[in-house]
Design an enzyme around this catalytic site. Structure first.
Site, PDB file in Angstrom:
ATOM      1  N   CYS A   2       0.832  -1.194   0.000  1.00  0.00           N
ATOM      2  CA  CYS A   2       0.000   0.000   0.000  1.00  0.00           C
ATOM      3  C   CYS A   2       0.868   1.245   0.000  1.00  0.00           C
ATOM      4  O   CYS A   2       2.083   1.185   0.162  1.00  0.00           O
ATOM      5  CB  CYS A   2      -0.904   0.022   1.245  1.00  0.00           C
ATOM      6  SG  CYS A   2      -1.889  -1.487   1.462  1.00  0.00           S
ATOM      7  N   ASP A 122      -3.024  -2.655  25.304  1.00  0.00           N
ATOM      8  CA  ASP A 122      -2.836  -1.429  26.079  1.00  0.00           C
ATOM      9  C   ASP A 122      -1.363  -1.255  26.406  1.00  0.00           C
ATOM     10  O   ASP A 122      -0.640  -2.222  26.637  1.00  0.00           O
ATOM     11  CB  ASP A 122      -3.621  -1.484  27.398  1.00  0.00           C
ATOM     12  CG  ASP A 122      -5.119  -1.538  27.179  1.00  0.00           C
ATOM     13  OD1 ASP A 122      -5.609  -0.781  26.330  1.00  0.00           O
ATOM     14  OD2 ASP A 122      -5.786  -2.338  27.852  1.00  0.00           O
ATOM     15  N   LEU A 289      12.818 -10.916 -10.766  1.00  0.00           N
ATOM     16  CA  LEU A 289      13.772  -9.951 -11.312  1.00  0.00           C
ATOM     17  C   LEU A 289      15.025 -10.728 -11.665  1.00  0.00           C
ATOM     18  O   LEU A 289      15.769 -11.164 -10.796  1.00  0.00           O
ATOM     19  CB  LEU A 289      14.043  -8.851 -10.291  1.00  0.00           C
ATOM     20  CG  LEU A 289      12.800  -8.032  -9.937  1.00  0.00           C
ATOM     21  CD1 LEU A 289      13.033  -7.215  -8.681  1.00  0.00           C
ATOM     22  CD2 LEU A 289      12.390  -7.135 -11.087  1.00  0.00           C
ATOM     23  N   SER A 417      12.949 -10.832  -5.577  1.00  0.00           N
ATOM     24  CA  SER A 417      14.305 -10.296  -5.716  1.00  0.00           C
ATOM     25  C   SER A 417      15.266 -11.117  -4.867  1.00  0.00           C
ATOM     26  O   SER A 417      14.937 -11.526  -3.755  1.00  0.00           O
ATOM     27  CB  SER A 417      14.337  -8.824  -5.274  1.00  0.00           C
ATOM     28  OG  SER A 417      15.670  -8.377  -5.098  1.00  0.00           O
ATOM     29  N   GLY A 418      16.471 -11.314  -5.391  1.00  0.00           N
ATOM     30  CA  GLY A 418      17.497 -12.058  -4.668  1.00  0.00           C
ATOM     31  C   GLY A 418      18.318 -11.206  -3.731  1.00  0.00           C
ATOM     32  O   GLY A 418      19.317 -11.691  -3.168  1.00  0.00           O
TER      33      GLY A 418
END
Length: 556
Positions: A2, A122, A289, A417-418
């Site tokens: 996000c 809390d 990738l 990704s590595g």
């Protein structure tokens, strides 16, 4: 994944305002540039929330604004954000993937489950809930009853969170900056990265300027320099047992395979279909990738064992038209893209994957970036990587930007990704140098510890801002908490083997030898021999105009 944004400002109780905006109505106000970039990260939903906190003993009230955009990748459908609760008025902006909470797998929407846990906690229990998360994340959590605002990045810094403290006292927190393209170096009130070194807490009951208190990710081994990202102590052992040598049957080889398989299971299983399919080329939800190097090809090969057989796996390979290199191509070479080192190794490793796993639908995606196109997008790349601003930053992020851009018209929304393998297992050239020049395994262990401890402080936030701009989420299987915890507990000689510097057909080279032996066990003999090559040189994004430009030079 996000985009999140929050603004906190103090306003006089009489409404006269102590900030420039004097936003007494607490309206949601973000710039068009920021809205566009947040929506690029989360194209499926845009939501807002606002709150006001009136302290009991101070002259000011706090006005808070929250914005979230959503890329829906968890649960059965779209879950809007920010999360809010009408009873407590608590609010959560969540950008991340909680793979586990309190060491238990999370099914369904992780953000909703986390918000429920936080709302029922809390005091110090809120910190314990946040410390129990395994996975990449950045967050802003408003605890209305306690008058506190919590924010931060995960302990390895895999998600971006920037902060901007304005002269008028207003604090902004955001996944991305609102720096205009072409004006990154001229920002009068620049953004800085929130450090990934703990959980930050603003006490809204306090009088005076907004100032956060930091809480460590772990309360164990406080102050111990060997503590790595709150995960555990780094093994600094320097004297290997007699006859120690990494071999195919070494325990660390099998353990790494199992650790990586579990990490990938969390990251590639149960990825939902995109809300609006954009391709008719079959069901593909994961892309890698792909330079053709050791790290990424092992990820692709092991993903094959986990991804459903009817789904494809895309291999994203980027090559740039570098005019400096193009003017010196060898005789007979006419295609500047196919001559790129990463294109050569990429096609070779793809062929090996197709040979070892012929039933899988592999798709090699050759991304060719003309020089003029790179120049056209350069201002936006520089703005996205802000506050990073060196030539090396630009050369690396350009490759990542165009790789992610290519997937914007493809069905896969998750990229693997590595990154992290070199730091964990001794893959950089400096690791061999440290072994030879700094006293053997003692010097090597110190270099590895430094590299791993800096993971959360260096470039992952920068990379997240660039990748996510195209509505895609990058996942780092080598940076799973359990895998990192296991790796830092291993002595150096169980990861790399510079004491036996051989590279024959039967024995792979010492750098990252444990991972090379995993590749061999998977039938990838060619990949096991691949040498390390930095992305900016493999894709040829470095030194476009002049070979004299240093990577540390500031982008002009």
């Amino acid at each position: 994944m996000c985009g999140i944004h929050a603004v906190i400002e103090l306003i006089r109780r009489d409404g006269s305002g102590c900030t420039a905006s004097n936003n007494t109505q607490n309206e949601i106000t973000i710039t068009d540039t920021l809205r566009r970039r947040l929506c690029s990260r989360g194209p499926d939903h845009l939501g807002h929330a606002a709150a006001e906190y009136t302290p009991s003993h101070t002259r000011h009230r706090a006005a808070l604004q929250f914005t979230s955009t959503v890329l829906a990748l968890r649960g059965d459908g779209l879950t809007p954000q920010p999360f809010s609760d009408s009873a407590s008025n608590n609010i959560l902006c969540w950008n991340g993937e909680a793979w586990k909470l309190n060491a238990a797998d999370v099914s369904g929407n992780d953000g909703r489950q986390l918000f429920d846990l936080l709302s029922s906690a809390d005091g110090d229990d809120v910190l314990q809930v946040l410390r129990s998360i395994d996975g990449p994340f950045a967050f802003v959590y408003y605890d209305q009853p306690a008058g506190r605002l919590y924010y931060g990045r995960d302990r390895l810094g895999r998600r971006s969170l920037l902060q901007q403290q304005r002269k008028d006292g207003r604090l902004s927190l955001s996944s991305v900056s609102d720096v205009e393209a072409g004006a990154a170096g001229a920002a009068s009130e620049p953004w800085t990265e929130v450090e990934a070194d703990g959980i930050y807490v603003l006490n809204l009951e306090a009088d005076g300027p907004l100032k956060a208190q930091r809480h460590d990710w772990s309360t164990e081994h406080a102050g111990n320099p060997l503590m790595v990202s709150g995960l555990g102590l780094f093994n600094m052992s320097s004297v290997p047992p007699e006859g120690s040598r990494i071999a195919a049957d070494s325990p660390s080889v099998r353990q790494l395979h199992d650790q990586l398989a579990e990490s990938l299971r969390l990251r590639v299983k149960s990825i939902p279909r995109p809300p609006s399919p954009i391709s008719t080329e079959g069901d593909t939800r994961v892309a890698v990738l792909f330079s053709g190097g050791l790290d990424c090809t092992v990820l692709a090969r092991m993903s094959h064992d986990l991804v459903p057989a009817d789904q494809g796996i895309d291999l994203i390979n980027v090559a740039f038209e570098n005019p400096r290199v193009a003017s010196h191509l060898p005789p007979g070479v006419t295609d500047v893209y196919e001559a790129c080192p990463d294109r050569v190794t990429g096609r070779r490793s793809c062929a090996e994957l197709q040979h070892v796993c012929p039933a899988r639908r592999w798709r090699f995606v050759a991304v060719n970036v003309p020089y003029t196109e790179n120049l056209e997008h350069r201002p936006e790349i520089v703005a996205l990587m802000h506050p990073h601003n060196t030539e090396m930053d630009l050369s690396i992020t350009s490759a990542l930007y165009f790789a992610a851009r290519a997937t914007a018209t493809m069905p896969a929304r998750v990229l693997l990704s590595g990154l992290g393998a070199d730091e964990l297992f001794g893959g950089y050239g400096r690791h061999g140098v440290a072994y030879k020049a700094k006293g053997g395994y003692a010097g090597l262990a110190d270099e590895l510890r430094l590299d791993v401890s800096r993971l959360g402080q260096r470039n992952l936030g920068r990379d997240d801002r660039v990748f996510s701009h195209w509505g895609r989420e990058v996942r780092f299987p080598f940076l799973d908490e359990e895998l990192v915890r296991w790796a830092i507990a291993l002595p150096a000689w169980d990861k790399c083997d510079f004491a036996h510097d051989s590279n024959t057909e039967e024995e792979v080279e010492p750098a990252k030898r444990v991972l090379r032996l995993v590749a061999l066990s998977l039938g990838m003999a060619g990949v096991a021999q691949e040498k390390k090559r930095a992305i900016q040189f493999g894709a040829r994004t470095a030194k476009m105009e002049s070979g004299r430009v240093k990577g540390t030079a500031l982008v002009s």
